[in-house]
Design a protein around this motif. Structure first.
Motif, PDB file in Angstrom:
ATOM      1  N   MET A   1       0.852  -1.160   0.000  1.00 40.68           N
ATOM      2  CA  MET A   1       0.000   0.000   0.000  1.00 40.68           C
ATOM      3  C   MET A   1       0.904   1.231   0.000  1.00 40.68           C
ATOM      4  O   MET A   1       1.776   1.341   0.842  1.00 40.68           O
ATOM      5  CB  MET A   1      -0.886  -0.068   1.255  1.00 40.68           C
ATOM      6  CG  MET A   1      -1.781   1.099   1.457  1.00 40.68           C
ATOM      7  SD  MET A   1      -2.825   1.077   2.969  1.00 40.68           S
ATOM      8  CE  MET A   1      -3.324  -0.578   3.156  1.00 40.68           C
ATOM      9  N   VAL A   5      -2.497   5.967  -0.301  1.00 42.21           N
ATOM     10  CA  VAL A   5      -3.588   5.044   0.017  1.00 42.21           C
ATOM     11  C   VAL A   5      -3.644   4.825   1.526  1.00 42.21           C
ATOM     12  O   VAL A   5      -4.722   4.805   2.124  1.00 42.21           O
ATOM     13  CB  VAL A   5      -3.421   3.702  -0.738  1.00 42.21           C
ATOM     14  CG1 VAL A   5      -4.435   2.674  -0.269  1.00 42.21           C
ATOM     15  CG2 VAL A   5      -3.519   3.922  -2.233  1.00 42.21           C
ATOM     16  N   MET A   6      -2.481   4.681   2.155  1.00 49.84           N
ATOM     17  CA  MET A   6      -2.438   4.486   3.599  1.00 49.84           C
ATOM     18  C   MET A   6      -3.030   5.698   4.321  1.00 49.84           C
ATOM     19  O   MET A   6      -3.806   5.554   5.265  1.00 49.84           O
ATOM     20  CB  MET A   6      -0.999   4.240   4.058  1.00 49.84           C
ATOM     21  CG  MET A   6      -0.905   3.682   5.452  1.00 49.84           C
ATOM     22  SD  MET A   6       0.772   3.234   5.910  1.00 49.84           S
ATOM     23  CE  MET A   6       1.148   1.970   4.733  1.00 49.84           C
ATOM     24  N   THR A   8      -5.258   7.872   3.188  1.00 52.04           N
ATOM     25  CA  THR A   8      -6.705   7.873   2.977  1.00 52.04           C
ATOM     26  C   THR A   8      -7.381   6.832   3.858  1.00 52.04           C
ATOM     27  O   THR A   8      -8.425   7.094   4.463  1.00 52.04           O
ATOM     28  CB  THR A   8      -7.023   7.604   1.486  1.00 52.04           C
ATOM     29  OG1 THR A   8      -6.419   8.640   0.701  1.00 52.04           O
ATOM     30  CG2 THR A   8      -8.510   7.576   1.234  1.00 52.04           C
ATOM     31  N   THR A   9      -6.776   5.645   3.947  1.00 48.46           N
ATOM     32  CA  THR A   9      -7.339   4.572   4.765  1.00 48.46           C
ATOM     33  C   THR A   9      -7.343   4.950   6.238  1.00 48.46           C
ATOM     34  O   THR A   9      -8.346   4.774   6.940  1.00 48.46           O
ATOM     35  CB  THR A   9      -6.558   3.262   4.537  1.00 48.46           C
ATOM     36  OG1 THR A   9      -6.588   2.938   3.140  1.00 48.46           O
ATOM     37  CG2 THR A   9      -7.141   2.118   5.341  1.00 48.46           C
ATOM     38  N   CYS A  13     -10.680   5.815   8.977  1.00 51.14           N
ATOM     39  CA  CYS A  13     -10.889   4.874  10.080  1.00 51.14           C
ATOM     40  C   CYS A  13     -11.248   5.644  11.356  1.00 51.14           C
ATOM     41  O   CYS A  13     -10.506   6.530  11.778  1.00 51.14           O
ATOM     42  CB  CYS A  13      -9.612   4.060  10.284  1.00 51.14           C
ATOM     43  SG  CYS A  13      -9.746   2.819  11.580  1.00 51.14           S
ATOM     44  N   SER A  33       3.892  -2.225   5.198  1.00 54.80           N
ATOM     45  CA  SER A  33       2.810  -2.644   4.327  1.00 54.80           C
ATOM     46  C   SER A  33       3.009  -4.095   3.891  1.00 54.80           C
ATOM     47  O   SER A  33       4.118  -4.499   3.535  1.00 54.80           O
ATOM     48  CB  SER A  33       2.773  -1.730   3.099  1.00 54.80           C
ATOM     49  OG  SER A  33       1.707  -2.088   2.260  1.00 54.80           O
ATOM     50  N   LEU A  55      -4.459  -3.130   9.351  1.00 57.84           N
ATOM     51  CA  LEU A  55      -5.385  -2.137   8.812  1.00 57.84           C
ATOM     52  C   LEU A  55      -5.651  -2.551   7.373  1.00 57.84           C
ATOM     53  O   LEU A  55      -4.727  -2.607   6.556  1.00 57.84           O
ATOM     54  CB  LEU A  55      -4.762  -0.743   8.866  1.00 57.84           C
ATOM     55  CG  LEU A  55      -5.590   0.395   8.292  1.00 57.84           C
ATOM     56  CD1 LEU A  55      -6.845   0.611   9.146  1.00 57.84           C
ATOM     57  CD2 LEU A  55      -4.773   1.669   8.252  1.00 57.84           C
ATOM     58  N   GLY A  57      -6.675  -2.052   3.810  1.00 51.30           N
ATOM     59  CA  GLY A  57      -6.843  -0.948   2.864  1.00 51.30           C
ATOM     60  C   GLY A  57      -7.854  -1.254   1.779  1.00 51.30           C
ATOM     61  O   GLY A  57      -8.567  -0.377   1.317  1.00 51.30           O
ATOM     62  N   SER A  58      -7.949  -2.503   1.374  1.00 48.98           N
ATOM     63  CA  SER A  58      -8.923  -2.915   0.376  1.00 48.98           C
ATOM     64  C   SER A  58      -9.128  -4.412   0.492  1.00 48.98           C
ATOM     65  O   SER A  58      -8.280  -5.133   1.021  1.00 48.98           O
ATOM     66  CB  SER A  58      -8.457  -2.544  -1.031  1.00 48.98           C
ATOM     67  OG  SER A  58      -7.292  -3.260  -1.364  1.00 48.98           O
TER      68      SER A  58
END
Length: 64
Positions: A1, A5-6, A8-9, A13, A33, A55, A57-58
Motif C-alpha cells: 500500500m 492510500v495508507m 486515505t485509509t 478509520c 505494508s 489495517l 486498505g482494500s
C-alpha cells in the motif's frame, strides 16, 4: 500500500479520526505494508500480535 492510500485509509478509520496530519505522518513512517492473497491467514486465534495490528486498505477479511 503506498503512502497516499495508507493516508486515505487511516483518515477514513474511526479509530484515527482525532489525529492531525503530523500524527498520521508518523503512523505512515512506522508502518510496514503487507499484501495477503485470498484465503491467506493474517492472524491465528490465540496468536500473539507482537504489538501489531492489521489495517485493511482494500478487500475483505473473515474473522473466525
Amino acid at each position: 500500500m503506498d503512502s497516499d492510500v495508507m493516508r486515505t485509509t487511516l483518515k477514513g478509520c474511526e479509530l484515527f479520526e482525532g489525529l492531525d496530519e503530523g500524527q498520521i505522518d508518523v503512523l505512515i513512517m512506522r508502518a510496514n505494508s503487507r499484501e495477503f492473497s485470498a484465503g491467506e491467514t493474517v492472524y491465528e486465534r490465540g496468536e500473539e500480535s507482537g504489538g501489531t495490528f492489521a489495517l485493511i486498505g482494500s478487500g475483505m477479511i473473515n474473522v473466525v
